[in-house]
Design a protein around this motif. Structure first.
Motif, short mmCIF file in Angstrom:
data_model
loop_
_atom_site.label_atom_id
_atom_site.label_comp_id
_atom_site.label_asym_id
_atom_site.label_seq_id
_atom_site.Cartn_x
_atom_site.Cartn_y
_atom_site.Cartn_z
N ILE A 43 0.84 -1.20 0.00
CA ILE A 43 0.00 0.00 0.00
C ILE A 43 0.88 1.25 0.00
O ILE A 43 0.66 2.18 -0.79
CB ILE A 43 -0.97 -0.02 1.20
N GLU A 44 1.88 1.27 0.85
CA GLU A 44 2.79 2.43 0.92
C GLU A 44 3.51 2.64 -0.40
O GLU A 44 3.64 3.78 -0.87
CB GLU A 44 3.78 2.25 2.06
N ALA A 45 3.98 1.57 -1.03
CA ALA A 45 4.68 1.69 -2.31
C ALA A 45 3.77 2.26 -3.39
O ALA A 45 4.17 3.13 -4.16
CB ALA A 45 5.24 0.33 -2.73
N ALA A 46 2.54 1.78 -3.45
CA ALA A 46 1.60 2.24 -4.48
C ALA A 46 1.22 3.70 -4.26
O ALA A 46 1.06 4.46 -5.22
CB ALA A 46 0.36 1.36 -4.50
N PHE A 47 1.07 4.11 -3.02
CA PHE A 47 0.68 5.49 -2.72
C PHE A 47 1.80 6.49 -2.97
O PHE A 47 1.54 7.69 -3.03
CB PHE A 47 0.19 5.61 -1.27
N ALA A 48 3.03 6.04 -3.13
CA ALA A 48 4.16 6.95 -3.32
C ALA A 48 3.95 7.86 -4.53
O ALA A 48 4.39 9.01 -4.53
CB ALA A 48 5.45 6.16 -3.47
N GLU A 49 3.26 7.38 -5.54
CA GLU A 49 3.01 8.17 -6.75
C GLU A 49 1.68 8.92 -6.72
O GLU A 49 1.35 9.61 -7.67
CB GLU A 49 3.02 7.24 -7.98
N HIS A 50 0.93 8.78 -5.65
CA HIS A 50 -0.41 9.37 -5.57
C HIS A 50 -0.59 10.12 -4.25
O HIS A 50 -1.47 9.78 -3.45
CB HIS A 50 -1.48 8.27 -5.73
N THR A 51 0.21 11.13 -4.06
CA THR A 51 0.21 11.85 -2.79
C THR A 51 -1.02 12.72 -2.59
O THR A 51 -1.27 13.17 -1.48
CB THR A 51 1.48 12.70 -2.65
N ASP A 52 -1.79 12.97 -3.64
CA ASP A 52 -2.99 13.80 -3.52
C ASP A 52 -4.25 13.00 -3.17
O ASP A 52 -5.30 13.58 -2.96
CB ASP A 52 -3.25 14.58 -4.81
N VAL A 53 -4.13 11.69 -3.13
CA VAL A 53 -5.28 10.85 -2.83
C VAL A 53 -5.46 10.78 -1.31
O VAL A 53 -4.53 10.47 -0.57
CB VAL A 53 -5.10 9.42 -3.41
N THR A 95 0.66 -7.12 -3.47
CA THR A 95 1.70 -6.45 -4.25
C THR A 95 1.22 -5.05 -4.63
O THR A 95 0.01 -4.80 -4.71
CB THR A 95 2.04 -7.24 -5.53
N PRO A 96 2.15 -4.14 -4.90
CA PRO A 96 1.76 -2.76 -5.23
C PRO A 96 1.06 -2.61 -6.59
O PRO A 96 0.28 -1.68 -6.77
CB PRO A 96 3.07 -1.97 -5.24
N GLY A 97 1.30 -3.52 -7.54
CA GLY A 97 0.76 -3.36 -8.89
C GLY A 97 -0.74 -3.14 -8.96
O GLY A 97 -1.19 -2.12 -9.53
N PRO A 98 -1.55 -4.04 -8.44
CA PRO A 98 -3.00 -3.84 -8.51
C PRO A 98 -3.47 -2.59 -7.76
O PRO A 98 -4.42 -1.93 -8.18
CB PRO A 98 -3.57 -5.10 -7.86
N ILE A 99 -2.79 -2.24 -6.68
CA ILE A 99 -3.15 -1.04 -5.93
C ILE A 99 -2.85 0.18 -6.78
O ILE A 99 -3.68 1.10 -6.88
CB ILE A 99 -2.40 -0.98 -4.59
N ALA A 102 -5.47 0.59 -9.52
CA ALA A 102 -6.72 1.13 -8.99
C ALA A 102 -6.57 2.61 -8.65
O ALA A 102 -7.47 3.41 -8.92
CB ALA A 102 -7.18 0.34 -7.77
N LEU A 103 -5.41 2.99 -8.10
CA LEU A 103 -5.17 4.41 -7.80
C LEU A 103 -5.17 5.24 -9.08
O LEU A 103 -5.69 6.36 -9.11
CB LEU A 103 -3.84 4.58 -7.06
N ALA A 104 -4.59 4.71 -10.16
CA ALA A 104 -4.56 5.44 -11.43
C ALA A 104 -5.97 5.65 -11.99
O ALA A 104 -6.21 6.63 -12.70
CB ALA A 104 -3.70 4.69 -12.44
#
Length: 112
Positions: A43-53, A95-99, A102-104
């Protein structure tokens, strides 16, 4: 960064979740849940690129109305919202991929 690190002991009202503008992720789980703890690095890895969420960790449990309104059965369950509407859902991600995918969907990359 809007990544939450602690579970909120008091859940928000469903009406305030539905009324929230922009991208948001509700993470239902519990601080003692092994699956929830194991999912945190992904979760932390996936959120690294989505700081506005906006990310809200909700301590769920039997009979709590918000989790039941989203039909949460297993933890962690991540509900991805855009302007209060569910766009995607992941249950027990590992894993971060699916997260990240979904964030994208709720927070698309900016155009150049």
């Amino acid at each position: 960064m809007s990544l939450a690190h602690r579970y909120e002991p008091k859940e928000p009202e469903r009406a305030s979740v539905d009324a929230r503008a922009g991208p948001a992720v509700l993470e239902f789980g519990a601080p003692w849940c092994g699956h929830c703890i194991a999912a945190q690095p992904a979760i932390e890895a996936a959120f690294a690129e989505h700081t506005d969420v906006h990310h809200l960790k909700i301590e769920d449990g039997r009979g709590l109305p918000l989790g039941r309104s989203f039909r949460v059965k297993l933890w962690p369950t991540l509900v991805f919202l855009r302007d209060g509407e569910e766009v995607a859902r992941l249950v027990r991600p590992t894993t971060p991929g699916p997260i990240a995918e979904a964030l994208a969907r709720i927070d698309p990359p900016a155009s150049p």
